[in-house]
Design an enzyme around this catalytic site. Structure first.
Site, PDB file in Angstrom:
ATOM      1  N   PRO A   2      30.088 -28.521  41.764  1.00 20.12           N
ATOM      2  CA  PRO A   2      30.470 -27.414  42.638  1.00 20.12           C
ATOM      3  C   PRO A   2      30.157 -26.074  41.982  1.00 20.12           C
ATOM      4  O   PRO A   2      30.507 -25.845  40.819  1.00 20.12           O
ATOM      5  CB  PRO A   2      31.986 -27.612  42.796  1.00 20.12           C
ATOM      6  N   GLU A   3      29.462 -25.209  42.705  1.00 18.27           N
ATOM      7  CA  GLU A   3      29.109 -23.893  42.189  1.00 18.27           C
ATOM      8  C   GLU A   3      29.972 -22.840  42.881  1.00 18.27           C
ATOM      9  O   GLU A   3      30.887 -23.176  43.632  1.00 18.27           O
ATOM     10  CB  GLU A   3      27.610 -23.659  42.378  1.00 18.27           C
TER      11      GLU A   3
END
Length: 271
Positions: A2-3
């Site tokens: 997840p960014e």
């Protein structure tokens, strides 16, 4: 992993619903990347004031203390009135009078860390080195150019380092560099002021579009409401090796930089 957009989408999906909640209990499963830093039962009775974000960290602010939540490589949060019994990959649970917040993390690279406040040593150890927030008013094009001008590494690596600007992860680096017409291997210090401004604008635009699209679901990312993202369907270069560029039809190339895949168009990003 997840960014920033996925973390922001996660925040937006439960922040309003948990604000004002009173903690009834807390539970820790298998050890995560870092220790919680307090007895989980010490959280009982505290109130959730708000949920913020710094880079890829969610900041669950309490009336007494702060929980820093990192999703690691494969983590996701769920928040609902009730959840099924915790499984083997559910490693942290905060039960409140407004619902249950649960961290699911198969690879256990995520973390939940308690700190007295953001200025404390515990919080600054994780947050103190982070660069400016790219979607905030503090992300100034001139300061961005100045930060790049003193770095001799490849621009992709400088962006991923997170100390000039935080949270521009691998997917969105490739997309922003394409939008700015800059090859990922170009030395950051050689980028001119006008091109740095184009990159500054592309970073903001790409990240904003990604948040609006619910982030990118490449494997199993979902928001705290159980919804996946679809930004990957809009990608111009990421994950499109060998496919024609949407702009010029040149086949997209992929290279490895710092053990991460980088995608670019050799025609649109000549230098």
């Amino acid at each position: 992993m997840p960014e920033l957009p996925e973390v922001e989408v996660t925040r937006l999906s439960f922040a309003d619903r948990i604000a004002g909640a009173r903690v009834l209990s807390a539970r820790i499963g298998k050890p995560l990347r870092w220790a919680l830093g307090c007895d989980p039962q010490e959280l009982t009775g505290r109130q959730v004031l708000r949920v913020g974000r710094r880079g890829k960290y969610l900041l669950v602010e309490l009336d007494d203390g702060l929980l820093l939540v990192h999703l690691g490589m494969s983590g996701s949060l769920a928040f609902a009135d009730t959840l099924p019994p915790a499984g083997p990959h559910d490693h942290f649970e905060l039960v409140t009078d407004r619902g249950v917040l649960r961290l699911h993390d198969p690879r256990r690279f995520g973390a939940v860390v308690f700190a007295p406040d953001q200025a404390s040593a515990e919080a600054q150890k994780l947050l103190g080195h982070l660069g400016v927030e790219p979607l905030s008013e503090d992300f100034d094009p001139m300061r961005f150019y100045a930060g790049l001008h003193v770095r001799n590494a490849a621009i992709k690596q400088v962006l991923l380092a997170g100390d000039v600007v935080v949270g521009v992860g691998n997917i969105y680096c490739s997309e922003a560099l394409f939008g700015a017409g800059i090859r990922p291997t170009m030395k950051a210090a050689k980028i001119s002021r006008p091109r740095a401004e184009r990159l500054w604008r592309a970073i903001r635009e790409v990240l904003a579009r990604a948040v609006e699209a619910g982030g990118s679901t490449l494997r199993d990312f979902q928001s705290a409401e159980g919804k996946g993202g679809y930004f990957q369907l809009q990608a111009m270069v990421y994950g499109r090796e060998g496919l024609p560029c949407h702009v010029c039809a040149t086949p997209i190339r992929a290279i490895r930089q710092g053990q991460r895949s980088t995608f670019f168009c050799p025609h649109c990003q000549k230098s």
